[in-house]
Write an enzyme that holds these catalytic residues in place. Structure first.
Site, short mmCIF file in Angstrom:
data_model
loop_
_atom_site.label_atom_id
_atom_site.label_comp_id
_atom_site.label_asym_id
_atom_site.label_seq_id
_atom_site.Cartn_x
_atom_site.Cartn_y
_atom_site.Cartn_z
N CYS A 32 70.85 32.51 -57.10
CA CYS A 32 70.89 33.23 -58.38
C CYS A 32 71.76 34.47 -58.15
CB CYS A 32 69.48 33.59 -58.84
SG CYS A 32 68.52 34.44 -57.60
N HIS A 33 72.06 35.16 -59.24
CA HIS A 33 72.97 36.30 -59.16
C HIS A 33 72.44 37.45 -60.02
CE1 HIS A 33 76.02 33.18 -58.03
NE2 HIS A 33 75.56 32.52 -59.07
N SER A 77 81.38 36.47 -58.07
CA SER A 77 82.79 36.85 -57.94
C SER A 77 83.16 38.04 -58.83
CB SER A 77 83.69 35.66 -58.25
OG SER A 77 83.50 35.23 -59.58
N ARG A 124 79.57 34.58 -48.29
CA ARG A 124 80.06 33.49 -49.13
C ARG A 124 81.58 33.43 -49.14
NH1 ARG A 124 79.53 32.75 -55.69
NH2 ARG A 124 78.99 30.54 -55.69
N HIS A 181 76.16 23.85 -54.66
CA HIS A 181 76.23 22.79 -55.67
C HIS A 181 76.87 21.50 -55.13
CE1 HIS A 181 75.58 26.58 -57.51
NE2 HIS A 181 76.79 26.83 -57.91
N ASP A 249 70.58 29.25 -60.37
CA ASP A 249 71.95 29.66 -60.69
C ASP A 249 71.98 30.68 -61.83
OD1 ASP A 249 74.79 29.62 -60.37
OD2 ASP A 249 74.97 28.28 -62.08
C1 0GY Z 1 77.93 29.84 -59.39
C2 0GY Z 1 79.10 29.22 -60.02
C3 0GY Z 1 80.17 29.85 -60.59
C4 0GY Z 1 80.49 31.24 -60.45
C5 0GY Z 1 80.28 32.01 -59.36
O1 0GY Z 1 80.60 33.89 -58.10
C6 0GY Z 1 80.77 33.38 -59.20
O2 0GY Z 1 81.33 33.93 -60.13
O3 0GY Z 1 79.63 31.54 -58.32
C7 0GY Z 1 81.10 29.05 -61.39
O4 0GY Z 1 81.76 29.62 -62.27
O5 0GY Z 1 81.20 27.82 -61.17
O6 0GY Z 1 77.45 29.37 -58.38
O7 0GY Z 1 77.45 30.82 -59.89
#
Ligand code: 0GY
Length: 301
Positions: A32-33, A77, A124, A181, A249
């Site tokens: 998760c983020h 990101s 990562r 994933h 996620d």
């Molecule tokens: C995820 C997938 C995505 C984005 C990121 O770091 C991120 O921005 O991981 C995506 O856009 O597929 O795992 O969160």
């Protein structure tokens, strides 16, 4: 698309439905983020998307709503290599979160030590061109060697069409590799399709490759109840029960055009991990081994 007055997108549901499935006590959401909040933790100037705030309070509310005990927060990101938002969320979790950072390969050993003290347990490497400008493999390999002393692992995010080209790079990584994933296979091909076969060959090539069996919403174009995902992924959980991880996620970065409902995502868990034992490994003992090995050794989970 849900965009605010500043052009910031929202990719998560404001009122996710309840899940029928309740995870076992101690379950870990291992992917998760957090986003921002922007006023405190600005997004990177290089960010490819600009999200609305989705901070630790919202994340922990989601954790509690669905009955999870812990989170592994993966640096997104949009925050580039500034891990402050991730570290702040970990610090505010009361020991119930750890994290995966994204770093500038020139990071010093002292900075790596500080990340470890802040709860980071992995780095990562993102290979998705739509998310990052470059992915310097030679520098990544150097960083992978430098984190070995900390007992960390590498998390990799890539798409199925570049798995083969990445194999020599993976071979040079001296620490465990966790794949986000499943490397984005085409799940409509089924469990014996080309993407899954190639991925299994990679899993078989070394015993320290782990996999996140995550993101039915990203991988199954047919949507809820994600039957193609279940069909392709259940055998993976059964064949590699000690190397699978699961995560929400949340807040589902870049899914603003197809915002998933978290309840049906969580209801996929008992369909890919069909016994209590498989669920225990997927949700508790596997993530605890990677992210809280200190507590595992002491017999707490
Ligand atoms: C995820 C997938 C995505 C984005 C990121 O770091 C991120 O921005 O991981 C995506 O856009 O597929 O795992 O969160």
């Amino acid at each position: 698309m849900s965009t605010d007055e500043n052009g910031r997108i929202r990719s998560w549901s404001l009122s996710p439905s309840d899940s029928a499935y309740v995870p076992p006590p101690g379950a870990v959401d291992a992917h998760c983020h957090v986003f921002g909040p922007q006023a405190e933790f600005p997004f990177s100037p290089k960010a490819k998307y600009l999200p609305q705030d989705a901070g630790h309070e919202q994340l922990f509310a989601l954790r509690d709503k669905y009955g999870f005990a812990r989170n592994v927060i993966v640096q997104a990101s949009c925050h580039g290599t500034d891990n402050a938002a991730t570290l702040d969320a970990i610090a505010k979790s009361g020991g119930r979160a750890r994290g995966v950072a994204v770093v500038d390969p020139a990071i010093s050993d002292a900075e790596l030590d500080a990340l470890h003290a802040g709860g980071i347990r992995g780095i990562r490497f993102n290979f998705l061109k739509r998310l990052v400008d470059d992915a310097p493999k030679d520098k990544f390999i150097q960083v992978a060697h430098r984190i070995q002393r900390l007992g960390w692992h590498i998390v990799v995010y890539f798409e199925a069409d570049i798995l083969e080209e990445l194999l020599p790079f993976f071979a040079a990584i001296p620490v465990p590799i966790v794949v986000d994933h499943m490397g984005r296979p085409d799940v409509s091909q089924g469990p014996d399709g080309a993407d899954m076969r190639a991925f299994r060959a990679f899993m078989d090539s070394r015993e320290d490759v782990w996999v996140k069996v995550t993101c039915p919403d990203r991988l199954d174009a047919k949507g809820v109840p994600y039957d193609d995902f279940v069909k392709s992924v259940r055998p993976l959980v059964e064949n590699y029960p000690d190397r699978v991880l699961w995560g929400t996620d949340w807040p589902h970065p870049t899914m603003e055009n197809n915002i998933p409902n978290d309840g049906p995502l969580i209801d996929v868990i008992p369909r890919i991990a069909v016994t209590a034992e498989l669920q225990q490994k997927l949700l508790i003992s596997n993530p605890m081994r990677l992210y809280w090995p200190d507590e595992q050794r002491e017999g707490r989970s």
